[in-house]
Design a protein around this motif. Structure first.
Motif, PDB file in Angstrom:
ATOM      1  N   PRO A 232       0.775  -1.296   0.037  1.00  0.00           N
ATOM      2  CA  PRO A 232       0.055  -0.039   0.080  1.00  0.00           C
ATOM      3  C   PRO A 232       0.984   1.216  -0.112  1.00  0.00           C
ATOM      4  CG  PRO A 232      -0.069  -1.188   2.062  1.00  0.00           C
ATOM      5  CD  PRO A 232       0.659  -2.023   0.912  1.00  0.00           C
ATOM      6  N   HIS A 233       1.917   1.196   0.516  1.00  0.00           N
ATOM      7  CA  HIS A 233       2.760   2.441   0.646  1.00  0.00           C
ATOM      8  C   HIS A 233       3.605   2.687  -0.644  1.00  0.00           C
ATOM      9  CE1 HIS A 233       5.439   5.729   2.010  1.00  0.00           C
ATOM     10  NE2 HIS A 233       6.370   5.089   1.585  1.00  0.00           N
ATOM     11  N   LEU A 234       4.070   1.785  -1.280  1.00  0.00           N
ATOM     12  CA  LEU A 234       4.681   1.716  -2.585  1.00  0.00           C
ATOM     13  C   LEU A 234       3.596   2.330  -3.791  1.00  0.00           C
ATOM     14  CD1 LEU A 234       7.211  -1.275  -3.186  1.00  0.00           C
ATOM     15  CD2 LEU A 234       7.802   1.331  -2.552  1.00  0.00           C
ATOM     16  N   ALA A 235       2.325   1.854  -3.380  1.00  0.00           N
ATOM     17  CA  ALA A 235       1.294   2.216  -4.409  1.00  0.00           C
ATOM     18  C   ALA A 235       1.098   3.560  -4.591  1.00  0.00           C
ATOM     19  CB  ALA A 235       0.124   1.567  -4.130  1.00  0.00           C
ATOM     20  N   THR A 236       1.478   4.518  -3.396  1.00  0.00           N
ATOM     21  CA  THR A 236       1.160   5.800  -3.530  1.00  0.00           C
ATOM     22  C   THR A 236       2.277   6.777  -4.169  1.00  0.00           C
ATOM     23  OG1 THR A 236       2.078   6.228  -1.367  1.00  0.00           O
ATOM     24  CG2 THR A 236      -0.140   5.537  -1.416  1.00  0.00           C
ATOM     25  N   LEU A 237       3.334   6.001  -4.421  1.00  0.00           N
ATOM     26  CA  LEU A 237       4.738   6.856  -4.710  1.00  0.00           C
ATOM     27  C   LEU A 237       4.663   6.930  -6.434  1.00  0.00           C
ATOM     28  CD1 LEU A 237       7.220   5.067  -2.125  1.00  0.00           C
ATOM     29  CD2 LEU A 237       5.822   7.475  -1.836  1.00  0.00           C
ATOM     30  N   SER A 238       5.474   8.074  -6.748  1.00  0.00           N
ATOM     31  CA  SER A 238       5.701   8.072  -8.118  1.00  0.00           C
ATOM     32  C   SER A 238       7.027   7.348  -8.414  1.00  0.00           C
ATOM     33  CB  SER A 238       5.999   9.706  -8.483  1.00  0.00           C
ATOM     34  OG  SER A 238       7.287  10.050  -7.823  1.00  0.00           O
ATOM     35  N   GLU A 239       7.170   7.349  -9.727  1.00  0.00           N
ATOM     36  CA  GLU A 239       8.474   6.300 -10.132  1.00  0.00           C
ATOM     37  C   GLU A 239       9.898   6.886  -9.546  1.00  0.00           C
ATOM     38  OE1 GLU A 239       9.606   2.897 -11.250  1.00  0.00           O
ATOM     39  OE2 GLU A 239       7.830   3.595 -11.816  1.00  0.00           O
ATOM     40  N   GLU A 240      10.012   8.172  -9.529  1.00  0.00           N
ATOM     41  CA  GLU A 240      10.997   8.830  -8.913  1.00  0.00           C
ATOM     42  C   GLU A 240      11.189   8.528  -7.493  1.00  0.00           C
ATOM     43  OE1 GLU A 240      13.091  13.527  -8.765  1.00  0.00           O
ATOM     44  OE2 GLU A 240      11.295  12.920  -9.814  1.00  0.00           O
ATOM     45  N   GLN A 241      10.063   8.727  -6.795  1.00  0.00           N
ATOM     46  CA  GLN A 241      10.003   8.638  -5.476  1.00  0.00           C
ATOM     47  C   GLN A 241      10.379   7.075  -4.938  1.00  0.00           C
ATOM     48  OE1 GLN A 241       6.018  10.067  -4.706  1.00  0.00           O
ATOM     49  NE2 GLN A 241       6.425  11.708  -3.476  1.00  0.00           N
ATOM     50  N   ARG A 242      10.067   6.193  -5.800  1.00  0.00           N
ATOM     51  CA  ARG A 242      10.097   4.904  -5.507  1.00  0.00           C
ATOM     52  C   ARG A 242      11.738   4.605  -5.572  1.00  0.00           C
ATOM     53  NH1 ARG A 242       6.599   0.069  -7.480  1.00  0.00           N
ATOM     54  NH2 ARG A 242       4.534   0.784  -6.882  1.00  0.00           N
ATOM     55  N   GLU A 243      12.558   5.242  -6.603  1.00  0.00           N
ATOM     56  CA  GLU A 243      13.951   5.066  -6.496  1.00  0.00           C
ATOM     57  C   GLU A 243      14.556   5.539  -5.328  1.00  0.00           C
ATOM     58  OE1 GLU A 243      15.477   6.862 -10.102  1.00  0.00           O
ATOM     59  OE2 GLU A 243      14.173   5.631 -11.338  1.00  0.00           O
ATOM     60  N   TRP A 244      14.045   6.576  -4.745  1.00  0.00           N
ATOM     61  CA  TRP A 244      14.785   7.137  -3.540  1.00  0.00           C
ATOM     62  C   TRP A 244      14.415   6.219  -2.420  1.00  0.00           C
ATOM     63  CZ3 TRP A 244      18.543  10.363  -3.397  1.00  0.00           C
ATOM     64  CH2 TRP A 244      18.729  11.342  -4.215  1.00  0.00           C
ATOM     65  N   VAL A 245      13.098   5.800  -2.386  1.00  0.00           N
ATOM     66  CA  VAL A 245      12.925   4.974  -0.986  1.00  0.00           C
ATOM     67  C   VAL A 245      13.465   3.547  -1.188  1.00  0.00           C
ATOM     68  CG1 VAL A 245      10.671   6.283  -0.680  1.00  0.00           C
ATOM     69  CG2 VAL A 245      10.475   4.053  -2.072  1.00  0.00           C
ATOM     70  N   LEU A 246      13.691   3.025  -2.160  1.00  0.00           N
ATOM     71  CA  LEU A 246      14.337   1.644  -2.627  1.00  0.00           C
ATOM     72  C   LEU A 246      15.666   1.896  -2.105  1.00  0.00           C
ATOM     73  CD1 LEU A 246      12.780   0.309  -5.715  1.00  0.00           C
ATOM     74  CD2 LEU A 246      12.166  -0.282  -3.459  1.00  0.00           C
ATOM     75  N   ALA A 247      16.415   2.976  -2.442  1.00  0.00           N
ATOM     76  CA  ALA A 247      17.706   3.275  -2.177  1.00  0.00           C
ATOM     77  C   ALA A 247      17.761   3.197  -0.372  1.00  0.00           C
ATOM     78  CB  ALA A 247      18.389   4.463  -2.638  1.00  0.00           C
ATOM     79  N   THR A 248      16.884   4.114   0.026  1.00  0.00           N
ATOM     80  CA  THR A 248      17.106   3.869   1.498  1.00  0.00           C
ATOM     81  C   THR A 248      16.408   2.933   2.219  1.00  0.00           C
ATOM     82  OG1 THR A 248      16.214   6.486   1.451  1.00  0.00           O
ATOM     83  CG2 THR A 248      15.939   5.389   3.351  1.00  0.00           C
ATOM     84  N   ALA A 249      15.837   2.048   1.580  1.00  0.00           N
ATOM     85  CA  ALA A 249      15.480   0.758   2.174  1.00  0.00           C
ATOM     86  C   ALA A 249      16.433  -0.128   2.197  1.00  0.00           C
ATOM     87  CB  ALA A 249      14.399   0.055   1.368  1.00  0.00           C
ATOM     88  N   LEU A 250      17.556  -0.161   1.205  1.00  0.00           N
ATOM     89  CA  LEU A 250      18.553  -0.979   1.159  1.00  0.00           C
ATOM     90  C   LEU A 250      19.502  -0.737   2.341  1.00  0.00           C
ATOM     91  CD1 LEU A 250      20.286  -3.108  -0.007  1.00  0.00           C
ATOM     92  CD2 LEU A 250      21.212  -1.477  -1.663  1.00  0.00           C
ATOM     93  N   ARG A 251      19.655   0.669   2.546  1.00  0.00           N
ATOM     94  CA  ARG A 251      20.666   1.159   3.588  1.00  0.00           C
ATOM     95  C   ARG A 251      20.115   0.562   5.015  1.00  0.00           C
ATOM     96  NH1 ARG A 251      24.127   5.403   2.491  1.00  0.00           N
ATOM     97  NH2 ARG A 251      23.816   6.405   4.296  1.00  0.00           N
ATOM     98  N   SER A 252      18.779   0.852   5.161  1.00  0.00           N
ATOM     99  CA  SER A 252      17.934   0.442   6.310  1.00  0.00           C
ATOM    100  C   SER A 252      18.180  -1.104   6.755  1.00  0.00           C
ATOM    101  CB  SER A 252      16.519   0.702   6.121  1.00  0.00           C
ATOM    102  OG  SER A 252      15.729   0.091   7.237  1.00  0.00           O
ATOM    103  N   LEU A 253      17.941  -1.948   5.651  1.00  0.00           N
ATOM    104  CA  LEU A 253      18.109  -3.349   5.633  1.00  0.00           C
ATOM    105  C   LEU A 253      19.676  -3.838   6.273  1.00  0.00           C
ATOM    106  CD1 LEU A 253      16.401  -4.556   2.537  1.00  0.00           C
ATOM    107  CD2 LEU A 253      15.764  -5.052   5.308  1.00  0.00           C
ATOM    108  N   VAL A 254      20.750  -2.969   5.675  1.00  0.00           N
ATOM    109  CA  VAL A 254      22.096  -3.080   6.107  1.00  0.00           C
ATOM    110  C   VAL A 254      22.219  -2.783   7.397  1.00  0.00           C
ATOM    111  CG1 VAL A 254      24.432  -2.515   5.520  1.00  0.00           C
ATOM    112  CG2 VAL A 254      22.936  -2.934   3.552  1.00  0.00           C
ATOM    113  N   SER A 255      21.705  -1.579   7.803  1.00  0.00           N
ATOM    114  CA  SER A 255      21.983  -1.029   9.122  1.00  0.00           C
ATOM    115  C   SER A 255      21.269  -2.221  10.158  1.00  0.00           C
ATOM    116  CB  SER A 255      21.537   0.434   9.155  1.00  0.00           C
ATOM    117  OG  SER A 255      19.956   0.133   9.062  1.00  0.00           O
ATOM    118  N   ARG A 256      20.358  -2.633   9.802  1.00  0.00           N
ATOM    119  CA  ARG A 256      19.658  -3.576  10.508  1.00  0.00           C
ATOM    120  C   ARG A 256      20.141  -4.884  11.076  1.00  0.00           C
ATOM    121  NH1 ARG A 256      13.752  -3.700   8.338  1.00  0.00           N
ATOM    122  NH2 ARG A 256      13.898  -5.330   9.959  1.00  0.00           N
ATOM    123  N   GLY A 257      21.095  -5.331   9.917  1.00  0.00           N
ATOM    124  CA  GLY A 257      21.719  -6.697   9.950  1.00  0.00           C
ATOM    125  C   GLY A 257      20.601  -7.499   9.234  1.00  0.00           C
TER     126      GLY A 257
END
Length: 279
Positions: free
Chosen positions: A53-78
């Protein structure tokens, strides 16, 4: 086309997880966001029925940014380990320049993440649950591998996916029941009313059911997902009672009943849906 070798490996994996659950019982597994799941298993956005549901509200450009942030979050959480992190950092630093740098992610995930991704993809059937209230919609999916191995995925309106492993049908049913009757209102069984499919509207059904539909604070939809369409269950919870409309089979001319239900009967109806045999 069937792959015997893959099927054998999957069966070994299920057996291994089942044994672990038998020792520790049902347990929380992991929490992931829409964007984290999109990074971990991008094909699942199309292949798996679970919404994002959250991704469905985002534009293509916004998706690119949040996916990059998500990867960093996954790494930081281990939750994941990226082997080529230095290469990726160079690419991220070059964003907005004409360097043309690109890199694929060399990613290794934890057993918890791997388990969640595998079990949500390989279930023979699932129970889809939807809770509708004035605050929005919450969904859950019970991915059934066996009566001793189920993955429950709850999806909030904000796109948080909460994964739980269950080794008892009663445990999975309890999570589902808390969604369709969150206030624990169900307390008595009423007389069953036989319904005709053509009159399933609030102005044509029995007055008692119509009143409950009009006053419902929580509406639940439960559907068995499999190769052959399974039974349907709709629940209506007011501040005083819970009614269940049970449909034995989609498009069937008979087998539709409605009645007020007790906590025990509601649990039995949900358990029956989870136990539906594979077609």
């Amino acid at each position: 086309m069937a792959n015997p070798e893959l099927d054998s490996e999957l069966e070994k994996f299920r057996e291994l997880v089942g044994k672990a659950l038998a020792e520790g019982g049902s347990q929380p597994l992991i929490k992931l966001t829409d964007e984290e799941l999109a990074v971990l298993d991008p094909d699942a956005l199309e292949d798996v029925v679970v919404p994002t549901p959250h991704l469905a509200t985002l534009s293509e450009e916004q998706r690119e940014w949040v996916l990059a942030t998500a990867l960093r979050s996954l790494v930081s959480r281990g939750a994941v380990e990226v082997a080529n992190i230095a290469e990726l950092d160079a690419v991220l630093r070059s964003e907005g320049t004409d360097s043309g740098l690109t890199a694929d992610v060399d990613m290794r995930v934890t057993p918890e993440v791997s388990m969640a991704l595998a079990l949500r993809r390989t279930a023979a059937r699932a129970l889809a649950v939807e809770q509708q209230t004035s605050s929005g919609t919450v969904r859950a999916f019970v991915f059934v591998h066996s009566p001793e191995l189920m993955l429950i995925e709850q999806v909030t309106g904000g796109g948080l996916h909460i994964f739980t492993l269950a080794n008892k049908v009663q445990d999975a049913a309890g999570i589902v029941q808390a969604l369709v009757d969150p206030f624990g209102i169900a307390d008595r069984d009423g007389k069953a009313i036989q319904l005709d499919p053509s009159v399933l509207t609030t102005d044509a059904v029995d007055k008692s059911l119509a009143r409950v539909i009009d006053k419902a604070l929580v509406v639940g939809q439960l559907i068995v997902l499999a190769d052959e369409p399974g039974p349907l269950l709709t629940t209506y919870a007011t501040d005083r009672e819970v009614w269940a409309v049970n449909v034995d089979s989609p498009q069937a001319p008979t087998g539709i009943t409605a009645r007020a239900v007790s906590e025990r009967t509601l649990a039995e109806l949900i358990t029956k849906l989870i136990k539906q045999p594979v077609a």
